[in-house]
Motif scaffolding. Sequence first.
Motif, PDB file in Angstrom:
ATOM      1  N   CYS A 135     -22.886  -9.560  -6.900  1.00 45.44           N
ATOM      2  CA  CYS A 135     -23.907  -8.466  -6.205  1.00 45.44           C
ATOM      3  C   CYS A 135     -23.219  -8.274  -4.631  1.00 45.44           C
ATOM      4  CB  CYS A 135     -25.029  -9.118  -5.787  1.00 45.44           C
ATOM      5  SG  CYS A 135     -26.303  -8.294  -4.445  1.00 45.44           S
ATOM      6  N   SER A 136     -23.029  -7.030  -4.392  1.00 43.65           N
ATOM      7  CA  SER A 136     -22.464  -6.316  -3.302  1.00 43.65           C
ATOM      8  C   SER A 136     -23.208  -6.179  -2.137  1.00 43.65           C
ATOM      9  CB  SER A 136     -21.686  -5.043  -3.512  1.00 43.65           C
ATOM     10  OG  SER A 136     -21.070  -4.866  -4.944  1.00 43.65           O
ATOM     11  N   PHE A 137     -24.390  -6.875  -2.051  1.00 42.26           N
ATOM     12  CA  PHE A 137     -25.358  -6.966  -1.057  1.00 42.26           C
ATOM     13  C   PHE A 137     -24.608  -7.765   0.101  1.00 42.26           C
ATOM     14  CE2 PHE A 137     -28.858  -7.876   2.100  1.00 42.26           C
ATOM     15  CZ  PHE A 137     -29.419  -6.289   1.987  1.00 42.26           C
ATOM     16  N   THR A 138     -24.418  -7.401   1.151  1.00 42.63           N
ATOM     17  CA  THR A 138     -23.894  -8.235   2.268  1.00 42.63           C
ATOM     18  C   THR A 138     -24.536  -9.826   2.474  1.00 42.63           C
ATOM     19  OG1 THR A 138     -23.312  -6.600   3.672  1.00 42.63           O
ATOM     20  CG2 THR A 138     -23.273  -8.726   4.806  1.00 42.63           C
ATOM     21  N   GLY A 139     -23.791 -10.716   2.226  1.00 40.91           N
ATOM     22  CA  GLY A 139     -24.425 -12.045   2.259  1.00 40.91           C
ATOM     23  C   GLY A 139     -24.946 -12.806   0.999  1.00 40.91           C
ATOM     24  N   CYS A 140     -24.874 -11.756   0.038  1.00 46.74           N
ATOM     25  CA  CYS A 140     -25.588 -12.454  -1.353  1.00 46.74           C
ATOM     26  C   CYS A 140     -23.992 -12.420  -2.215  1.00 46.74           C
ATOM     27  CB  CYS A 140     -26.234 -11.229  -2.049  1.00 46.74           C
ATOM     28  SG  CYS A 140     -26.849 -11.787  -3.538  1.00 46.74           S
ATOM     29  N   SER A 141     -24.125 -13.664  -2.860  1.00 49.15           N
ATOM     30  CA  SER A 141     -23.075 -13.882  -3.651  1.00 49.15           C
ATOM     31  C   SER A 141     -23.419 -14.164  -4.964  1.00 49.15           C
ATOM     32  CB  SER A 141     -22.196 -15.105  -3.091  1.00 49.15           C
ATOM     33  OG  SER A 141     -23.010 -16.332  -3.079  1.00 49.15           O
ATOM     34  N   ILE A 175     -23.687   1.392  -6.657  1.00 49.05           N
ATOM     35  CA  ILE A 175     -23.256   0.021  -5.829  1.00 49.05           C
ATOM     36  C   ILE A 175     -23.634  -0.889  -7.004  1.00 49.05           C
ATOM     37  CG2 ILE A 175     -25.106   0.240  -4.272  1.00 49.05           C
ATOM     38  CD1 ILE A 175     -23.667  -1.560  -2.445  1.00 49.05           C
ATOM     39  N   LEU A 176     -23.012  -2.345  -7.224  1.00 49.68           N
ATOM     40  CA  LEU A 176     -23.520  -3.186  -8.071  1.00 49.68           C
ATOM     41  C   LEU A 176     -24.592  -4.133  -7.166  1.00 49.68           C
ATOM     42  CD1 LEU A 176     -23.306  -4.069 -10.793  1.00 49.68           C
ATOM     43  CD2 LEU A 176     -21.476  -5.746 -10.253  1.00 49.68           C
ATOM     44  N   LEU A 177     -25.599  -4.375  -7.614  1.00 54.07           N
ATOM     45  CA  LEU A 177     -26.631  -5.182  -6.981  1.00 54.07           C
ATOM     46  C   LEU A 177     -27.324  -6.232  -7.946  1.00 54.07           C
ATOM     47  CD1 LEU A 177     -28.219  -2.772  -4.490  1.00 54.07           C
ATOM     48  CD2 LEU A 177     -26.431  -4.545  -3.963  1.00 54.07           C
ATOM     49  N   CYS A 178     -27.827  -7.290  -7.322  1.00 54.92           N
ATOM     50  CA  CYS A 178     -28.708  -8.087  -8.277  1.00 54.92           C
ATOM     51  C   CYS A 178     -30.139  -7.473  -7.990  1.00 54.92           C
ATOM     52  CB  CYS A 178     -28.930  -9.477  -7.721  1.00 54.92           C
ATOM     53  SG  CYS A 178     -29.488  -9.710  -5.705  1.00 54.92           S
ATOM     54  N   LYS A 184     -20.553  -1.471   0.125  1.00 52.78           N
ATOM     55  CA  LYS A 184     -19.859  -1.543  -1.131  1.00 52.78           C
ATOM     56  C   LYS A 184     -18.222  -1.752  -0.697  1.00 52.78           C
ATOM     57  CE  LYS A 184     -18.833   1.105  -4.944  1.00 52.78           C
ATOM     58  NZ  LYS A 184     -18.695   2.796  -5.571  1.00 52.78           N
ATOM     59  N   VAL A 185     -17.806  -0.952   0.032  1.00 49.32           N
ATOM     60  CA  VAL A 185     -16.263  -0.951   0.463  1.00 49.32           C
ATOM     61  C   VAL A 185     -15.942  -2.512   0.895  1.00 49.32           C
ATOM     62  CG1 VAL A 185     -14.500  -0.092   2.148  1.00 49.32           C
ATOM     63  CG2 VAL A 185     -15.900   1.567   0.938  1.00 49.32           C
ATOM     64  N   GLU A 186     -16.712  -3.030   1.535  1.00 47.80           N
ATOM     65  CA  GLU A 186     -16.329  -4.277   2.199  1.00 47.80           C
ATOM     66  C   GLU A 186     -16.329  -5.392   1.119  1.00 47.80           C
ATOM     67  OE1 GLU A 186     -19.174  -5.167   5.603  1.00 47.80           O
ATOM     68  OE2 GLU A 186     -18.085  -3.498   6.889  1.00 47.80           O
ATOM     69  N   HIS A 187     -17.335  -5.327   0.377  1.00 51.99           N
ATOM     70  CA  HIS A 187     -17.529  -6.344  -0.772  1.00 51.99           C
ATOM     71  C   HIS A 187     -16.102  -6.294  -1.761  1.00 51.99           C
ATOM     72  CE1 HIS A 187     -19.021  -8.701  -3.815  1.00 51.99           C
ATOM     73  NE2 HIS A 187     -18.753  -7.841  -4.758  1.00 51.99           N
ATOM     74  N   GLU A 188     -15.822  -4.844  -2.133  1.00 48.13           N
ATOM     75  CA  GLU A 188     -14.861  -4.572  -2.880  1.00 48.13           C
ATOM     76  C   GLU A 188     -13.388  -5.171  -2.381  1.00 48.13           C
ATOM     77  OE1 GLU A 188     -15.172  -0.915  -4.724  1.00 48.13           O
ATOM     78  OE2 GLU A 188     -16.951  -1.304  -5.885  1.00 48.13           O
ATOM     79  N   ALA A 189     -13.447  -4.653  -1.036  1.00 51.79           N
ATOM     80  CA  ALA A 189     -12.118  -5.238  -0.351  1.00 51.79           C
ATOM     81  C   ALA A 189     -11.946  -6.689  -0.191  1.00 51.79           C
ATOM     82  CB  ALA A 189     -12.139  -4.608   1.175  1.00 51.79           C
ATOM     83  N   PHE A 190     -13.071  -7.309   0.049  1.00 49.56           N
ATOM     84  CA  PHE A 190     -13.157  -8.907  -0.002  1.00 49.56           C
ATOM     85  C   PHE A 190     -12.714  -9.354  -1.480  1.00 49.56           C
ATOM     86  CE2 PHE A 190     -15.604 -12.684  -1.366  1.00 49.56           C
ATOM     87  CZ  PHE A 190     -14.930 -13.521  -0.353  1.00 49.56           C
ATOM     88  N   ILE A 191     -12.997  -8.721  -2.414  1.00 48.49           N
ATOM     89  CA  ILE A 191     -12.819  -9.202  -3.783  1.00 48.49           C
ATOM     90  C   ILE A 191     -11.297  -9.178  -4.175  1.00 48.49           C
ATOM     91  CG2 ILE A 191     -12.965  -8.611  -6.439  1.00 48.49           C
ATOM     92  CD1 ILE A 191     -15.227 -10.254  -5.207  1.00 48.49           C
ATOM     93  N   SER A 192     -10.569  -7.646  -3.552  1.00 56.26           N
ATOM     94  CA  SER A 192      -9.255  -7.491  -3.794  1.00 56.26           C
ATOM     95  C   SER A 192      -8.389  -8.448  -3.135  1.00 56.26           C
ATOM     96  CB  SER A 192      -9.111  -6.223  -3.230  1.00 56.26           C
ATOM     97  OG  SER A 192      -7.886  -5.491  -3.362  1.00 56.26           O
ATOM     98  N   ASN A 193      -8.926  -8.912  -1.892  1.00 52.97           N
ATOM     99  CA  ASN A 193      -8.251  -9.637  -0.979  1.00 52.97           C
ATOM    100  C   ASN A 193      -8.539 -11.099  -0.764  1.00 52.97           C
ATOM    101  OD1 ASN A 193      -6.705  -7.191  -0.031  1.00 52.97           O
ATOM    102  ND2 ASN A 193      -8.464  -6.786   1.101  1.00 52.97           N
ATOM    103  N   ARG A 194      -9.379 -11.713  -1.768  1.00 53.01           N
ATOM    104  CA  ARG A 194      -9.789 -12.869  -1.758  1.00 53.01           C
ATOM    105  C   ARG A 194      -8.834 -14.106  -1.747  1.00 53.01           C
ATOM    106  NH1 ARG A 194     -12.771 -13.543  -7.777  1.00 53.01           N
ATOM    107  NH2 ARG A 194     -10.966 -12.807  -8.806  1.00 53.01           N
ATOM    108  N   LEU A 195      -7.766 -13.631  -2.334  1.00 53.69           N
ATOM    109  CA  LEU A 195      -6.665 -14.673  -2.420  1.00 53.69           C
ATOM    110  C   LEU A 195      -5.734 -14.800  -0.917  1.00 53.69           C
ATOM    111  CD1 LEU A 195      -5.134 -16.655  -4.374  1.00 53.69           C
ATOM    112  CD2 LEU A 195      -3.418 -14.874  -4.712  1.00 53.69           C
ATOM    113  N   GLY A 196      -5.986 -15.895  -0.342  1.00 49.27           N
ATOM    114  CA  GLY A 196      -5.435 -15.802   1.018  1.00 49.27           C
ATOM    115  C   GLY A 196      -3.828 -16.021   1.177  1.00 49.27           C
TER     116      GLY A 196
END
Length: 232
Positions: free
Chosen positions: A19-25, A73-76, A101-113
Amino acid sequence: MSITSKSIKLLWSNAAGICSFTGCSEKLTVGEAADVAPYTLGEMAHIKGNKAGSNRYDESQPAVERDSYENLILLCPTHHTIIDKVENEADYPVVYLHEMKVEHEAFISNRLGEDKFENIEKLKDQLFIYMTENHQAWEQYGPLSENARRNPNNDQVFALWTSSRLSTIVPNNREIAKLLQENRNLFSRREQIIVSKFITHVESYEKWVSDEIPYQAVLRFPRDFNELIIGE
């Protein structure tokens, strides 16, 4: 108009089925519920409403854009309901949903530290995590899985396998390929050939996501890559 296969695949893979909603995983692929066939939980919400009277509807928006990836945007189910309630329209404007949406997809793209590893064993440990997740998705939802055998020709089972490929396998493959590219110096010449085969496999998966090729044309997973990383 309707949501195209390409838009669906881009949305699910770029959001990693979360889910792309801020704070929802919430992970949006679900296994089974009681005796019901496996199903997929996840809703492709419109950022600008898709019909007159719906929240954030823009009458000037071309029809071809309403069901495009850029307007989805993909949501629950819970958060889809929240953003589309009439009384909440002012709280969830178009700009805010786009940013979410942009922030969530950026987080997914950069999740590897960490991209660079000092030795190959540490790299293999990280790759093992992604490869294990992919294997579990195949074992649980793939065409040879118990779910598929128990529910042959079931649309829900097929949809779940498709969403599992998009939400787990594609994002994980991207991370694996990224790590391999950043750490190719750790592999021998012979191993480089195997690494290249896997990267080509990933690239063919991406062509499927972009609707350039059918899924049947995706190159098979190279078994010698599994042996190289896991030793099996």
